[in-house]
Scaffold this motif. Structure first.
Motif, PDB file in Angstrom:
ATOM      1  N   LYS A  83       0.762  -1.441   0.142  1.00  0.00           N
ATOM      2  CA  LYS A  83       0.160  -0.458  -0.080  1.00  0.00           C
ATOM      3  C   LYS A  83       0.735   0.978  -0.380  1.00  0.00           C
ATOM      4  N   LYS A  88       2.374   1.182  -3.552  1.00  0.00           N
ATOM      5  CA  LYS A  88       1.678   1.877  -4.442  1.00  0.00           C
ATOM      6  C   LYS A  88       1.538   3.535  -4.243  1.00  0.00           C
ATOM      7  N   ASP A  89       1.551   3.925  -2.823  1.00  0.00           N
ATOM      8  CA  ASP A  89       1.594   5.284  -2.722  1.00  0.00           C
ATOM      9  C   ASP A  89       2.140   6.517  -3.022  1.00  0.00           C
ATOM     10  N   ARG A 147       0.764  -3.190  -7.626  1.00  0.00           N
ATOM     11  CA  ARG A 147      -1.051  -2.980  -7.735  1.00  0.00           C
ATOM     12  C   ARG A 147      -1.193  -4.538  -7.677  1.00  0.00           C
ATOM     13  N   LEU A 184      -1.278  -6.449  -4.932  1.00  0.00           N
ATOM     14  CA  LEU A 184      -3.262  -5.743  -4.034  1.00  0.00           C
ATOM     15  C   LEU A 184      -3.818  -6.136  -5.009  1.00  0.00           C
TER      16      LEU A 184
END
Length: 351
Positions: free
Chosen positions: A290, A293-294, A317, A320
């Motif tokens: 996460k 990705k951020d 991604r 995720l």
């Protein structure tokens, strides 16, 4: 090469003015003497980068002596700095008409085309300079740069070496020869040249950074970190070196030090896309997808053409389970030149 760090050489021609008698001071100067005085004052202004003032003084010199070739040549240099390239080209062409055998004039002409990024015209001017004087130091140096830009690394090395032979203390020639060797994967040769450049001038932080990058490519991470740190000691705001030191720490699996470096970059430059993406790489290695990705998204927000950030976000991604989005990211990364993205596309994306 940096190419961000290549110099515009001021080719200055000093005129010897006869010493005046200490008792019988001349009060009526000849036009020749007036021209020489204004010319030398123009050179002094040019050396101080007072280019507009230099132009005015060269104007006065040329009024007194209209065919003063060296005043024309140096007014051309002042015009280059003022970004008045049409005027610069007119002046240097007039100087060449007056003296077609002066290699400095052709070198000055090459600087105009260098500033305009007109490589073919620059090459012609440099070749004319070197035809008259094959050992012209700056001519050899700039020829080396031109060949480097064309990826003719062997010829580039030849001309940087000629510049060094003509001037063994030529720091920039050692730096750029080192960068050429680095491009040829001759890391030991690059390191030797960077270290020679530093021995001649320890104050140029970009050379310490370049040395660090050569050590890093040679997988000597401790020496890379040492070189980057020296650059940062000289200039704590040199974010290129700080980001590079973080990358060296990352590649040496010193993730805590790497993260500190990248976060320090962002404290000084909150929009630094490279630092965000590098933090994304750390997060992927730590399996914090996460955050990965951020961080990649932050990188893309600050640089929409950052291919490696799309690549990293695609990996995050995928982990995720955002399958459609990861394929979109990898395709964008591939479009932007990240060749490894093709492997993920082939393995995971149906279309």
């Amino acid at each position: 090469m940096k190419h961000n760090y290549l110099l515009i050489f001021l080719v200055l021609f000093l005129v010897n003015v006869q010493a005046q008698d200490t008792v019988k001071v001349a009060t009526n100067l000849t036009p020749e003497q007036i021209a020489e005085q204004d010319y030398n004052s123009g050179l002094a202004a040019l050396k101080k980068n007072e280019c507009a003032a230099a132009v005015e003084l060269f104007n006065k010199s040329l009024t007194a002596k209209p065919n003063f070739d060296k005043a024309l040549a140096n007014r051309a240099i002042a015009y280059i700095h003022l970004k008045k390239h049409t005027e610069a080209l007119a002046d240097i062409n007039s100087a060449i008409l007056l003296n077609a055998q002066n290699p400095e004039f052709y070198f000055n002409k090459s600087l105009i085309f260098y500033d305009l990024n007109q490589k073919d015209s620059q090459t012609v001017a440099l070749d004319n300079c070197l035809r008259i004087n094959p050992a012209h130091v700056e001519g050899c140096y700039y020829k080396g740069i031109s060949l480097y830009d064309s990826k003719d690394y062997d010829k580039s090395l030849e001309f940087f070496t000629k510049a060094i032979t003509a001037n063994p203390n030529y720091v920039y020639a050692y730096n750029d020869r080192a960068s050429t060797k680095r491009a040829k994967n001759d890391y030991a040769g690059a390191i030797a040249d960077y270290e020679k450049a530093i021995s001649l001038d320890n104050s140029l932080v970009f050379i310490h950074n370049n040395l660090g990058s050569a050590y890093r490519l040679n997988k000597n991470y401790a020496k890379a970190v040492e070189a980057y740190t020296k650059a940062l000691q000289a200039n704590p705001n040199y974010l290129v070196a700080l980001n590079n030191r973080g990358s060296a720490n990352f590649e040496n699996n010193n993730l805590k030090a790497a993260q500190t470096d990248f976060e320090d970059v962002l404290k000084k430059d909150p929009k630094n896309a490279f630092a965000y993406n590098n933090l994304s790489s750390i997060a992927i290695k730590n399996k914090d997808y996460k955050k990965a990705k951020d961080m990649a998204s932050q990188s893309i927000a600050n640089d929409p053409n950052n291919g490696p950030a799309y690549y990293n976000r695609g990996i995050a991604r995928q982990m995720l389970r955002e399958e459609a989005d990861c394929c979109s990211d990898w395709k964008k990364a591939y479009e932007l030149g990240v060749s490894n993205a093709k492997n993920f596309i082939n393995a995971s994306c149906l279309d």
